[in-house]
Design a protein around this motif. Structure first.
Motif, short mmCIF file in Angstrom:
data_model
loop_
_atom_site.label_atom_id
_atom_site.label_comp_id
_atom_site.label_asym_id
_atom_site.label_seq_id
_atom_site.Cartn_x
_atom_site.Cartn_y
_atom_site.Cartn_z
N VAL A 11 -11.94 -22.09 -12.65
CA VAL A 11 -13.15 -22.69 -12.10
C VAL A 11 -13.71 -21.76 -11.03
O VAL A 11 -12.94 -21.14 -10.29
CB VAL A 11 -12.83 -24.06 -11.43
N ILE A 12 -15.03 -21.68 -10.96
CA ILE A 12 -15.68 -20.98 -9.84
C ILE A 12 -16.57 -21.97 -9.12
O ILE A 12 -17.14 -22.88 -9.74
CB ILE A 12 -16.50 -19.75 -10.29
N SER A 13 -16.66 -21.80 -7.82
CA SER A 13 -17.54 -22.66 -7.03
C SER A 13 -18.30 -21.80 -6.04
O SER A 13 -17.83 -20.75 -5.61
CB SER A 13 -16.72 -23.73 -6.29
N GLY A 14 -19.50 -22.25 -5.71
CA GLY A 14 -20.33 -21.58 -4.70
C GLY A 14 -20.75 -22.62 -3.69
O GLY A 14 -20.95 -23.79 -4.04
N GLY A 15 -20.91 -22.22 -2.44
CA GLY A 15 -21.17 -23.22 -1.42
C GLY A 15 -22.26 -22.87 -0.42
O GLY A 15 -22.85 -21.79 -0.44
N GLU A 16 -22.48 -23.81 0.47
CA GLU A 16 -23.44 -23.65 1.56
C GLU A 16 -23.01 -22.53 2.50
O GLU A 16 -23.82 -21.99 3.25
CB GLU A 16 -23.55 -24.97 2.35
N ASP A 17 -21.72 -22.16 2.46
CA ASP A 17 -21.20 -21.09 3.30
C ASP A 17 -21.45 -19.71 2.70
O ASP A 17 -21.00 -18.69 3.23
CB ASP A 17 -19.71 -21.29 3.55
N ALA A 18 -22.17 -19.65 1.57
CA ALA A 18 -22.50 -18.41 0.86
C ALA A 18 -21.26 -17.73 0.27
O ALA A 18 -21.30 -16.55 -0.07
CB ALA A 18 -23.28 -17.44 1.75
N LEU A 19 -20.18 -18.46 0.10
CA LEU A 19 -18.95 -17.92 -0.48
C LEU A 19 -18.77 -18.41 -1.91
O LEU A 19 -19.16 -19.53 -2.25
CB LEU A 19 -17.73 -18.33 0.34
N ILE A 20 -18.15 -17.57 -2.71
CA ILE A 20 -17.75 -17.93 -4.07
C ILE A 20 -16.23 -18.00 -4.07
O ILE A 20 -15.57 -17.07 -3.60
CB ILE A 20 -18.24 -16.88 -5.09
N CYS A 21 -15.70 -19.08 -4.61
CA CYS A 21 -14.25 -19.22 -4.74
C CYS A 21 -13.89 -19.30 -6.21
O CYS A 21 -14.54 -20.00 -6.98
CB CYS A 21 -13.76 -20.47 -4.00
N TYR A 22 -12.85 -18.56 -6.57
CA TYR A 22 -12.35 -18.52 -7.95
C TYR A 22 -10.99 -19.20 -7.95
O TYR A 22 -10.10 -18.81 -7.20
CB TYR A 22 -12.26 -17.06 -8.40
N TRP A 23 -10.84 -20.22 -8.78
CA TRP A 23 -9.65 -21.07 -8.77
C TRP A 23 -8.99 -21.10 -10.14
O TRP A 23 -9.65 -20.97 -11.15
CB TRP A 23 -10.04 -22.51 -8.46
N ASP A 24 -7.68 -21.32 -10.13
CA ASP A 24 -6.93 -21.63 -11.35
C ASP A 24 -6.21 -22.94 -11.06
O ASP A 24 -5.16 -22.95 -10.42
CB ASP A 24 -5.94 -20.53 -11.70
N VAL A 25 -6.79 -24.05 -11.51
CA VAL A 25 -6.24 -25.36 -11.17
C VAL A 25 -4.91 -25.63 -11.86
O VAL A 25 -4.17 -26.51 -11.44
CB VAL A 25 -7.25 -26.51 -11.47
N GLU A 26 -4.60 -24.86 -12.89
CA GLU A 26 -3.32 -25.04 -13.58
C GLU A 26 -2.18 -24.28 -12.91
O GLU A 26 -1.03 -24.46 -13.29
CB GLU A 26 -3.47 -24.63 -15.04
N SER A 27 -2.49 -23.46 -11.92
CA SER A 27 -1.45 -22.68 -11.26
C SER A 27 -0.82 -23.41 -10.07
O SER A 27 0.18 -22.95 -9.53
CB SER A 27 -2.02 -21.34 -10.77
N ALA A 28 -1.38 -24.54 -9.69
CA ALA A 28 -0.87 -25.27 -8.53
C ALA A 28 0.42 -26.01 -8.87
O ALA A 28 0.50 -26.68 -9.91
CB ALA A 28 -1.92 -26.26 -8.04
N PRO A 29 1.41 -25.92 -8.00
CA PRO A 29 2.61 -26.73 -8.20
C PRO A 29 2.25 -28.22 -8.14
O PRO A 29 1.35 -28.62 -7.39
CB PRO A 29 3.51 -26.34 -7.02
N ALA A 30 2.93 -29.01 -8.91
CA ALA A 30 2.60 -30.44 -9.01
C ALA A 30 2.68 -31.16 -7.67
O ALA A 30 1.95 -32.12 -7.44
CB ALA A 30 3.53 -31.11 -10.02
N HIS A 31 3.55 -30.74 -6.79
CA HIS A 31 3.73 -31.45 -5.52
C HIS A 31 2.71 -31.05 -4.45
O HIS A 31 2.67 -31.64 -3.39
CB HIS A 31 5.16 -31.24 -5.00
#
Length: 155
Positions: A11-31
């Protein structure tokens, strides 16, 4: 926010802070309840209004914003340069804020943008120095554009 059509959980997101964040939501540990981005990118000078993954290239995406810029990013270029923080292409796309972006599912070099200047721009990434076509019929801001998944010539 844009989900990758190619890489599951990316997933990629862009915000009011002018930053782009690139995420892999499947890489997060379940806890873990919070997830840190894999990468944070900065090149826009104002709010990022929209962001979209390319339909054919997993590491390519585009962003547009209130700085009137259209930026094309390739995460592979960052890996080669060690940076990752610079777009591979950018252009002042409209005379006012750029609100939306969409890539063509049929033509890998074609994309569209919509703007507060009341226009839709059709772009060819092989030559971003000028628009391929401008649609001028709106009397107010263009807030959303989309390419038909069924007809290659329908925006």
């Amino acid at each position: 926010l844009s989900w990758s059509p190619i890489l599951s959980g990316h997933v990629i997101s862009g915000g009011e802070d002018a930053l782009i964040c690139y995420w892999d939501v499947e890489s997060a540990p379940a806890h873990h309840k919070a997830l840190d981005p894999l990468l944070t990118l900065s090149a826009h000078s104002d709010v990022i209004e929209d962001i979209a993954f390319h339909c054919h290239h997993a590491q390519v995406f585009g962003s547009v914003g209130d700085d009137r810029m259209l930026m094309i990013w390739d995460l592979r270029a960052g890996e080669r340069s060690g940076s990752g923080s610079k777009p591979v292409m950018q252009v002042k796309a409209h005379s006012k804020e750029v609100n939306c972006i969409a890539f063509s599912p049929f033509h890998e070099s074609v994309l569209a943008t919509g703007s507060a200047d009341h226009t839709v721009g059709l772009w060819d990434m092989r030559n971003l120095s000028e628009r391929a076509h401008t649609f001028e019929a709106h009397t107010d801001e263009v807030l959303q554009v989309a390419c038909s998944p069924h007809q290659e010539t329908v925006l």
